[in-house]
Write a protein that holds these residues in place. Structure first.
Motif, short mmCIF file in Angstrom:
data_model
loop_
_atom_site.label_atom_id
_atom_site.label_comp_id
_atom_site.label_asym_id
_atom_site.label_seq_id
_atom_site.Cartn_x
_atom_site.Cartn_y
_atom_site.Cartn_z
N ASP A 1 10.74 2.75 -2.12
CA ASP A 1 11.43 3.81 -2.87
C ASP A 1 12.93 3.81 -2.63
OD1 ASP A 1 9.02 4.65 -3.90
OD2 ASP A 1 8.75 6.28 -2.46
N LYS B 1 4.39 0.10 -5.39
CA LYS B 1 3.38 0.67 -4.50
C LYS B 1 2.05 0.74 -5.25
CE LYS B 1 5.69 4.41 -4.44
NZ LYS B 1 6.16 5.79 -4.23
N THR B 2 0.96 0.70 -4.49
CA THR B 2 -0.34 0.77 -5.13
C THR B 2 -1.39 1.33 -4.18
OG1 THR B 2 -1.93 -0.50 -6.47
CG2 THR B 2 -1.14 -1.54 -4.44
N ASN B 3 -2.50 1.77 -4.76
CA ASN B 3 -3.69 2.08 -3.97
C ASN B 3 -4.57 0.83 -4.02
OD1 ASN B 3 -6.11 2.87 -2.89
ND2 ASN B 3 -6.48 4.55 -4.32
N SER C 1 6.13 2.81 1.69
CA SER C 1 6.63 3.50 0.49
C SER C 1 8.10 3.86 0.64
CB SER C 1 5.81 4.76 0.23
OG SER C 1 4.48 4.43 -0.08
N SER D 1 0.85 -1.19 0.00
CA SER D 1 0.00 0.00 0.00
C SER D 1 0.88 1.24 0.00
CB SER D 1 -0.90 0.01 1.24
OG SER D 1 -1.73 -1.12 1.28
N ASP D 2 0.42 2.27 -0.66
CA ASP D 2 1.21 3.50 -0.76
C ASP D 2 1.05 4.32 0.52
OD1 ASP D 2 2.76 5.55 -1.64
OD2 ASP D 2 1.43 6.23 -3.23
#
Length: 377
Positions: A315, A322-324, A311, A305-306
């Motif tokens: 990163d 990452k995702t919604n 994240s 999840s972002d």
């Protein structure tokens, strides 16, 4: 610093045999020649006393009370009674529910008290939906924090929240990173899918399990979801019913709980590890769980999840995507892209293994032991 022959009483309101963080910390204390007494709560209906790697373990009998608050009060009172038998130089209270024991015992003996907050206890998924109970626990934490000598937590975001809430000068960050393991990969995959998407950990609402089942609708038929862990049996039935309703019953498999020392040999066979927490409470928003670091140690790219802490890892170390998770179609597209692009997967796997050289307990425990060094001096 020397902890040689110093007694550390560790309290935790669970059966520590399923708690990777507590086990890691106990091993680190033992490596410094400390005498460790671990006081926990047995998952069985009997009291157990045994040796674990040199630590004396006392697991109190499961309470017969049906009243939840009664169970807690009984545990605290029995914990204090047992703990009085072991006057200690240090008391290590894991989470708010065991902190009352640590406060009482350290006040009596004059020992130093460390509060190891595995989460923002008052912002858990359960308490966030019970405002009256949440208010009581916030009051309890506020009253007990002044008795604490040092506070530890699992990530920087939660550390900042605790510092702000209780005006603490410093909260130490000791992340839930994995030990270095020599992974004995099984000759055959324990999973039954051509492409395995893995959920690892306790079964609990809001952790992304329902999302994984629903997302199968947008994925090729050779993709399946494997679940390693146990927990909410009602949720498990709901997931199985949902899979059957959608026609995905053969694409969802529960493999139960695997012993910690065998876990990564299973994990390493997955194609993708997931941490798809939902934004239903502050704790989930700041989540940085054991399983994320276990995926990296096993060389398994991740889908997360972002959220801030997740994240930051993705990163910084380039270990996944990452995702919604609310957007099922978009998340499915990201999964397929990651699964089917051989060169991308190869690079991500290499990045995971490289990241694990830094994100491991052998590195992280230095911060953990600094807390004791500060108190010992």
């Amino acid at each position: 610093m020397s902890l040689t022959n110093k007694t550390v009483l560790v309290t935790v309101i669970n059966d520590f045999r399923n708690d990777a963080r507590v086990q890691r910390e106990v091993r680190s204390l033992l490596s410094q020649k400390a005498k460790v007494v671990l006081l926990g709560f047995n998952s069985k209906n009997s009291k157990e006393i045994f040796d674990w790697n040199g630590a004396k373990v006392i697991l109190l009998k499961k309470s017969d009370w049906s009243w939840k608050k009664g169970k807690f009060i009984e545990f605290v009172l029995r914990g204090i009674w047992e703990g009085l038998k072991f006057p200690s130089e240090f008391y290590h209270a894991n989470d708010l529910d065991s902190l009352p024991i640590g406060v009482f015992l350290s006040s009596v003996s004059g020992g130093k008290l460390i509060y190891d907050s595995h989460e923002i206890y008052t912002e858990t998924e359960g308490l966030s939906q019970k405002p009256k109970e949440q208010k009581i626990w916030k009051w309890v934490e506020k009253k007990l924090i002044p008795f604490v000598d040092e506070t530890i937590t699992v990530c920087a975001s939660i550390g900042k929240e605790l510092e702000k809430m209780y005006k603490l000068p410093k909260v130490w960050i000791v992340r839930n990173v994995s030990e270095k393991f020599k992974i004995e990969t099984k000759s055959e995959s324990p999973f039954h899918f051509e492409k395995t998407i893995l959920y690892q950990g306790i079964l609990r609402k809001g952790r992304g399990l329902e999302i994984l089942v629903r997302i199968l609708e947008f994925l090729p038929e050779n993709y399946g979801v494997a679940v390693l862990g146990e927990g909410d049996e009602v949720l498990k039935k709901e997931l199985l019913d949902l899979a059957q309703e959608k026609g995905f019953e053969k694409r969802l498999k529960f493999y139960g709980k695997v012993p910690l020392d065998e876990l990564l040999s299973y994990t390493s066979h997955a194609d993708l590890g997931t941490v798809l927490a939902e934004d239903i409470c502050l704790n989930y928003y700041y989540i940085l769980p054991n399983k994320l670091f276990q995926y990296l140690m096993a060389g398994v790219p991740v889908l997360v999840s972002d959220f801030p802490e997740l994240s930051n890892i993705v990163d910084t170390y380039k270990v996944g995507v990452k995702t919604n998770p609310k957007n099922l179609q978009e998340t499915a597209e990201k999964i397929v892209l990651l699964m089917e692009d051989y060169e991308t997967r190869k690079q991500l796997k290499a990045n995971c293994l490289e990241a694990s050289k830094e994100l491991n307990w052998e590195v992280e425990e230095k911060t953990f032991l600094k807390v004791y060094e500060r108190l010992a001096n």
